[in-house]
Design an enzyme around this catalytic site. Structure first.
Site, short mmCIF file in Angstrom:
data_model
loop_
_atom_site.label_atom_id
_atom_site.label_comp_id
_atom_site.label_asym_id
_atom_site.label_seq_id
_atom_site.Cartn_x
_atom_site.Cartn_y
_atom_site.Cartn_z
N LYS A 88 7.26 2.58 -18.56
CA LYS A 88 7.87 2.16 -17.30
C LYS A 88 7.82 0.64 -17.21
CE LYS A 88 6.97 4.55 -13.53
NZ LYS A 88 6.10 5.18 -12.50
C1 E4P Z 1 6.32 5.35 -8.73
O1 E4P Z 1 5.77 5.06 -9.75
C2 E4P Z 1 5.61 6.03 -7.67
O2 E4P Z 1 6.02 7.35 -7.58
C3 E4P Z 1 5.81 5.34 -6.38
O3 E4P Z 1 5.30 4.06 -6.43
C4 E4P Z 1 5.10 6.07 -5.30
O4 E4P Z 1 5.47 5.43 -4.15
P1 E4P Z 1 4.60 5.55 -2.86
O5 E4P Z 1 3.53 4.53 -3.05
O6 E4P Z 1 5.54 5.26 -1.76
O7 E4P Z 1 4.06 6.95 -2.82
#
Ligand code: E4P
Length: 226
Positions: A88
């Protein structure tokens, strides 16, 4: 739409895989920190638990060269078969550069922290396998559903193979809306899967069947009667 699990907990992976149709695991630095666990052994444990399913792991580097080095180290550690590992990368300029080079090297890439269809489009053109819009964070600031549906539409118009992997959810209604928007994948924390399958009316229906059966046949189960 296909489902992934957003976690760094082997226990959550074990429990969720037992019941739910999960295609793989996504994680990010915040999720990793929450577990207070050693990085490499847990990553390896996740790899074993997931077998050939996808594992998406984020780099913390900020320059393309460093992102590439970290991505290759992660791939060497965590990839066993084709398509089972994705690094990622943040949807920024350095991330785009790293994405293009990593794709030449055969490394799977998920561009993350995507907040607009324009970002998603340029990431797709850079060769990303997935783009990850943050739905709840977008909902806080505007409209997550719109970002996802426009991104899906753009990928369709231009025949791009990149998949939309929506992340950041707070409620089941967001999941439904994002599915209707055509998101190819979503990633959710383990507790969310319980919310997706649970409904009080389902419990009531099951109770009704049991009561009818008991009234007619007492404690005898169908299996005893076959
Ligand atoms: C991505 O990597 C995550 O799913 C995302 O940051 C989660 O977001 P949140 O912090 O709003 O739950």
């Amino acid at each position: 739409m296909k489902f992934l699990l957003d976690t760094f907990s082997p226990e959550a992976v074990r429990n969720t895989l037992e019941y739910f149709p999960i295609e793989g695991v996504t994680t990010n630095p915040a999720i990793i920190c929450r577990e207070h666990a050693p990085l490499k052994p847990v990553l390896l444990e996740l790899r074993e638990l997931l077998a050939g399913k996808m594992l998406h792991v984020q780099t913390l580097q900020t320059t393309a060269d460093d992102m590439i080095k970290e991505a290759i180290a992660l791939k060497n550690l965590l990839s066993r078969t084709e398509g089972d590992f994705f690094v990622k990368l943040p949807a920024v300029k350095e991330g785009l550069k790293a994405c293009r080079e990593l794709k030449q090297l055969g490394v799977g890439v998920t561009m993350t922290a995507v907040f607009s269809p324009a970002q998603a489009l340029i990431c797709a053109r850079a060769g990303a396998d997935f783009v990850a819009p943050y739905v709840n964070k977008l909902d806080d600031a505007g409209d997550g559903e719109n970002c996802v549906s426009e991104t899906v539409k753009l990928f369709g118009i231009f025949g791009l193979k990149t998949k939309v992997l929506s992340a950041s959810f707070r409620n089941v209604s967001q999941v439904r809306r994002i599915a209707l928007s055509g998101s190819h994948y979503i990633t959710l924390p383990a507790a969310f899967y319980e919310k997706l399958i649970s409904h009080p009316m389902t419990e009531m229906a099951i109770e009704g069947f049991k009561n009818d059966w008991n009234t007619e046949y007492g404690n005898k189960l169908p299996l005893d009667m076959l």
